[in-house]
Write a protein that holds these residues in place. Structure first.
Motif, PDB file in Angstrom:
ATOM      1  N   ARG A  16       0.834  -1.211   0.000  1.00 38.40           N
ATOM      2  CA  ARG A  16       0.000   0.000   0.000  1.00 38.40           C
ATOM      3  C   ARG A  16       0.863   1.253   0.000  1.00 38.40           C
ATOM      4  O   ARG A  16       0.605   2.215  -0.754  1.00 38.40           O
ATOM      5  N   VAL A  20       1.362   4.269  -3.118  1.00 38.96           N
ATOM      6  CA  VAL A  20       1.212   5.709  -2.866  1.00 38.96           C
ATOM      7  C   VAL A  20       2.490   6.460  -3.215  1.00 38.96           C
ATOM      8  O   VAL A  20       2.442   7.553  -3.793  1.00 38.96           O
ATOM      9  N   GLU A  56      -6.017  -4.098  -3.394  1.00 36.44           N
ATOM     10  CA  GLU A  56      -5.207  -2.900  -3.157  1.00 36.44           C
ATOM     11  C   GLU A  56      -4.909  -2.172  -4.468  1.00 36.44           C
ATOM     12  O   GLU A  56      -4.960  -0.934  -4.525  1.00 36.44           O
ATOM     13  N   GLN A  59      -8.067  -0.366  -5.507  1.00 35.67           N
ATOM     14  CA  GLN A  59      -8.309   0.812  -4.675  1.00 35.67           C
ATOM     15  C   GLN A  59      -7.408   1.963  -5.088  1.00 35.67           C
ATOM     16  O   GLN A  59      -7.848   3.117  -5.177  1.00 35.67           O
ATOM     17  N   HIS A  60      -6.133   1.660  -5.367  1.00 40.19           N
ATOM     18  CA  HIS A  60      -5.202   2.704  -5.780  1.00 40.19           C
ATOM     19  C   HIS A  60      -5.615   3.291  -7.120  1.00 40.19           C
ATOM     20  O   HIS A  60      -5.577   4.517  -7.315  1.00 40.19           O
ATOM     21  N   GLN A  62      -8.594   3.459  -8.376  1.00 39.22           N
ATOM     22  CA  GLN A  62      -9.809   4.249  -8.197  1.00 39.22           C
ATOM     23  C   GLN A  62      -9.502   5.607  -7.568  1.00 39.22           C
ATOM     24  O   GLN A  62     -10.098   6.629  -7.938  1.00 39.22           O
ATOM     25  N   GLN A  63      -8.543   5.636  -6.643  1.00 35.83           N
ATOM     26  CA  GLN A  63      -8.206   6.892  -5.970  1.00 35.83           C
ATOM     27  C   GLN A  63      -7.458   7.844  -6.887  1.00 35.83           C
ATOM     28  O   GLN A  63      -7.568   9.070  -6.742  1.00 35.83           O
ATOM     29  N   THR A  64      -6.681   7.320  -7.829  1.00 40.08           N
ATOM     30  CA  THR A  64      -5.896   8.180  -8.728  1.00 40.08           C
ATOM     31  C   THR A  64      -6.645   8.522 -10.011  1.00 40.08           C
ATOM     32  O   THR A  64      -6.132   9.284 -10.818  1.00 40.08           O
ATOM     33  N   ARG A  65      -7.846   7.965 -10.198  1.00 40.60           N
ATOM     34  CA  ARG A  65      -8.604   8.248 -11.409  1.00 40.60           C
ATOM     35  C   ARG A  65      -9.228   9.633 -11.317  1.00 40.60           C
ATOM     36  O   ARG A  65      -9.746  10.037 -10.278  1.00 40.60           O
ATOM     37  N   THR A  66      -9.192  10.401 -12.401  1.00 44.56           N
ATOM     38  CA  THR A  66      -9.786  11.739 -12.433  1.00 44.56           C
ATOM     39  C   THR A  66     -11.083  11.714 -13.232  1.00 44.56           C
ATOM     40  O   THR A  66     -11.311  10.831 -14.053  1.00 44.56           O
TER      41      THR A  66
END
Length: 335
Positions: A16, A20, A56, A59-60, A62-66
């Protein structure tokens, strides 16, 4: 997603942090803690670990998608973690660009791609696993194979081409020697299953007698003696559906047995004498079975061996010995 077991928690935490930090730090430097965590992990529950790593990675992503580029693929460098990526294209590209495995865990994840649900990923695994294994440490290859071999019977997409690739990896002298040492010394675990998988090729035929005499696990010694006494190695090659009641559409899957002849032979009498001296009843039981089935192959010493078996400290085996003596007496009286 269920919480990971303690043995996986440190590895997933390191993964994780890497996901990041990988955009800001050099990939090799950021990936070092993941490699360090992987070296201390037991190679068990690999299926659950793959799902957790896949979660994981998702999730990463999805979080970095704009909002203005929702379908843009990740721009980070592909790493060993991407062997668990949900995207088959990513798994295929990862296999094609990997070099030496940094630990046995990642090599085991690469071996599991031989059973991948995407045909192109399996093709990439067949093409590149020999190169990856050749560049990796032999002890890591041995450890990864040790974790993967017991699970092969459950791999539904594992075909003849994939098995040939795996056999090429085990054919290496250093790897086969490492597997043999583990088969001899392992006090617990699915060693018998590993022995069956290894003996599908003549890899350790010349060492099978050593395994029968010196392996720590009684089940391993018993299986080795059976192979030697029968002169063949056997395994479950698959399952076939058999109807038991067509009227009510009932049936069951029955195992299909594969076999090959061993490249070494030993006198049956010599093997029986050694098996009857074994401390384990399971090994002596194999000797009793063979003595009853093939008394003619033993010759004049069959009666002596039957008498030895009849005095066994196990009542079950002693009864078999008395049965063998009675059979030999009847055969002698009839002649």
């Amino acid at each position: 997603m269920p919480s990971p077991p303690p043995s996986n928690a440190a590895f997933l935490q390191a993964a994780r942090h890497f996901l990041v930090a990988s955009n800001a730090i050099a990939t090799e430097q950021a990936f070092a803690p993941v490699v360090q965590a992987s070296t201390t992990m037991p190679l068990s529950s690999l299926d659950a670990l793959e799902k957790q790593v896949r979660h994981e990675l998702g999730q990463h992503a999805q979080q970095t998608r704009t909002w203005w580029r929702p379908r843009t693929r990740t721009q980070r460098h592909l790493t060993w973690l991407d062997l668990c990526n949900a995207d088959g294209y990513v798994r295929e590209r990862t296999l094609r660009c990997l070099q030496a495995a940094p630990s046995a865990l990642f090599l085991a994840l690469a071996l599991r791609r031989l059973n991948d649900w995407v045909p192109e990923v399996r093709t990439a695994a067949r093409e590149h696993l020999p190169r990856i294994a050749a560049a990796s440490a032999p002890q890591d290859v041995t450890q990864a194979l040790w974790a993967v071999l017991p699970t092969l019977d459950s791999w539904g997409r594992f075909g003849a081409a994939e098995r040939k690739t795996l056999e090429e990896l085990t054919a290496s002298e250093s790897v086969s020697r490492g597997l043999l040492e583990r088969i001899l010394d392992a006090p617990a675990g699915p060693v018998t299953s590993i022995l069956v998988q290894v003996t599908r090729t003549p890899l350790i035929d010349t060492w099978l007698k050593t395994v029968a005499h010196n392996a720590i696990q009684p089940a391993v010694r018993a299986r080795s003696f059976r192979f030697l006494m029968e002169g063949r190695a056997t395994w479950v090659a698959g399952r076939t559906w058999t109807w038991t009641d067509l009227k009510w559409c009932k049936g069951k899957f029955e195992p299909v047995t594969g076999e090959r002849r061993l490249e070494v032979t030993y006198p049956l009498q010599e093997l029986l004498e050694a098996a009857l001296r074994d401390a384990s009843p399971s090994v002596r039981c194999i000797a009793a079975e063979m003595l009853i089935r093939q008394p003619a192959a033993v010759g004049t010493q069959a009666a002596v061996l039957a008498a030895t078996l009849a005095s066994d400290r196990s009542p079950h085996l002693a009864a078999r010995g008395r049965f063998a003596m009675a059979r030999l007496s009847e055969a002698g009286a009839s002649t």
